[in-house]
Enzyme design. Structure first.
Site, PDB file in Angstrom:
ATOM      1  N   ASP A 163     -40.644 -26.611 -27.314  1.00  0.00           N
ATOM      2  CA  ASP A 163     -39.704 -25.536 -26.998  1.00  0.00           C
ATOM      3  C   ASP A 163     -39.951 -24.382 -27.980  1.00  0.00           C
ATOM      4  O   ASP A 163     -40.791 -23.522 -27.735  1.00  0.00           O
ATOM      5  CB  ASP A 163     -38.294 -26.122 -27.099  1.00  0.00           C
ATOM      6  CG  ASP A 163     -37.209 -25.172 -26.641  1.00  0.00           C
ATOM      7  OD1 ASP A 163     -37.488 -24.319 -25.794  1.00  0.00           O
ATOM      8  OD2 ASP A 163     -36.077 -25.274 -27.118  1.00  0.00           O
ATOM      9  N   ARG A 193     -32.058 -40.244 -20.287  1.00  0.00           N
ATOM     10  CA  ARG A 193     -33.466 -40.527 -20.629  1.00  0.00           C
ATOM     11  C   ARG A 193     -34.123 -41.463 -19.617  1.00  0.00           C
ATOM     12  O   ARG A 193     -35.328 -41.461 -19.453  1.00  0.00           O
ATOM     13  CB  ARG A 193     -33.550 -41.180 -22.015  1.00  0.00           C
ATOM     14  CG  ARG A 193     -33.113 -40.292 -23.161  1.00  0.00           C
ATOM     15  CD  ARG A 193     -33.532 -40.920 -24.481  1.00  0.00           C
ATOM     16  NE  ARG A 193     -32.882 -40.334 -25.633  1.00  0.00           N
ATOM     17  CZ  ARG A 193     -33.274 -39.225 -26.245  1.00  0.00           C
ATOM     18  NH1 ARG A 193     -34.313 -38.563 -25.796  1.00  0.00           N
ATOM     19  NH2 ARG A 193     -32.637 -38.758 -27.303  1.00  0.00           N
TER      20      ARG A 193
HETATM   21  P1  5GP Z   1     -38.829 -27.593 -30.571  1.00  0.00           P
HETATM   22  O1  5GP Z   1     -37.853 -26.483 -30.325  1.00  0.00           O
HETATM   23  O2  5GP Z   1     -38.880 -27.953 -32.042  1.00  0.00           O
HETATM   24  O3  5GP Z   1     -40.196 -27.298 -30.006  1.00  0.00           O
HETATM   25  O4  5GP Z   1     -38.281 -28.850 -29.780  1.00  0.00           O
HETATM   26  C1  5GP Z   1     -37.816 -29.963 -30.442  1.00  0.00           C
HETATM   27  C2  5GP Z   1     -37.254 -31.000 -29.528  1.00  0.00           C
HETATM   28  O5  5GP Z   1     -36.159 -30.454 -28.816  1.00  0.00           O
HETATM   29  C3  5GP Z   1     -38.169 -31.575 -28.448  1.00  0.00           C
HETATM   30  O6  5GP Z   1     -39.034 -32.563 -28.918  1.00  0.00           O
HETATM   31  C4  5GP Z   1     -37.129 -32.161 -27.520  1.00  0.00           C
HETATM   32  O7  5GP Z   1     -36.723 -33.427 -27.992  1.00  0.00           O
HETATM   33  C5  5GP Z   1     -35.986 -31.170 -27.637  1.00  0.00           C
HETATM   34  N1  5GP Z   1     -36.027 -30.251 -26.481  1.00  0.00           N
HETATM   35  C6  5GP Z   1     -36.611 -29.056 -26.389  1.00  0.00           C
HETATM   36  N2  5GP Z   1     -36.454 -28.537 -25.151  1.00  0.00           N
HETATM   37  C7  5GP Z   1     -35.742 -29.457 -24.454  1.00  0.00           C
HETATM   38  C8  5GP Z   1     -35.280 -29.526 -23.102  1.00  0.00           C
HETATM   39  O8  5GP Z   1     -35.472 -28.648 -22.251  1.00  0.00           O
HETATM   40  N3  5GP Z   1     -34.575 -30.644 -22.760  1.00  0.00           N
HETATM   41  C9  5GP Z   1     -34.329 -31.664 -23.629  1.00  0.00           C
HETATM   42  N4  5GP Z   1     -33.646 -32.719 -23.165  1.00  0.00           N
HETATM   43  N5  5GP Z   1     -34.779 -31.642 -24.901  1.00  0.00           N
HETATM   44  C10 5GP Z   1     -35.470 -30.547 -25.305  1.00  0.00           C
END
Ligand code: 5GP
Length: 180
Positions: free
Chosen positions: A108, A170
């Site tokens: 994300d 999940r």
């Molecule tokens: P980051 O923002 O550090 O790239 O994302 C970290 C974590 O946020 C991901 O590994 C995931 O667990 C959670 N995450 C990010 N985007 C989403 C989403 O659209 N849905 C869900 N359920 N979790 C998300």
């Protein structure tokens, strides 16, 4: 199921289990191609919790020798925007002189993966590559160099296939997006 309601929020199917299986097979084929002739061991590290189902499906399609490890990282970007991450479960593998593939469910902001790759690089691995099922390029603006991407998606919140809403959802075999 075309729609599910979890914790009062309604979600609609975004990627079916069949589409996900195709993405996983394509990623496994790319990894088999990239690492198939390597003489040295490869270590796959999955970032919990979200990637546990993807990891389980992915590794059963890999044909090169590899070890499997897990880490659990908590990030705080949504609350304090500090950029801090905490290792709830740290990596216990010796990655020095090894090829490492970090396996993520979704990238994300890129904060989690960026911080973990920085940490791994301090232990002198031969290489570190990133494999993610989903990526939101609009959010991370390609600041992260992702080597293997299943599918790029818009900046929408998705659940299912390991991804959760407050710990729920999940188990869903398909991936759903929030219905607006
Ligand atoms: P980051 O923002 O550090 O790239 O994302 C970290 C974590 O946020 C991901 O590994 C995931 O667990 C959670 N995450 C990010 N985007 C989403 C989403 O659209 N849905 C869900 N359920 N979790 C998300």
């Amino acid at each position: 199921m075309k729609e599910v309601t979890i914790q009062g929020k309604t979600f609609e199917v975004y990627l079916s289990a069949e589409e996900i299986a195709e993405l996983t097979s394509t990623l496994a084929a790319q990894l088999n191609e990239a690492y198939g002739n390597f003489k040295l061991d490869v270590i796959l590290i999955s970032i919990l919790d979200g990637s546990f189902i993807f990891m389980a499906d992915l590794v059963r399609k890999l044909t090169f020798p590899h070890q499997i490890h897990f880490v659990k990282i908590r990030s705080y970007q949504d609350t304090e925007s500090t950029g801090e991450v905490e290792y709830v479960l740290d990596v216990d593998a010796d990655v020095s002189d090894k090829h490492v593939v970090v396996v993520e469910d979704i990238i994300d902001t890129g904060l989690t993966i960026e911080s973990f790759v920085d940490k791994l690089n301090k232990s002198n691995p031969l290489s570190v590559k990133i494999c993610t099922l989903l990526s939101k390029p609009e959010v991370h603006n390609d600041i992260v160099d992702i080597d293997f991407v299943g599918k790029e998606i818009p900046a929408e919140f998705v659940i299912g296939y390991g991804l959760d809403l407050n710990g729920y959802g999940r188990n869903l075999p398909d991936i759903y997006k929030l219905k607006v």
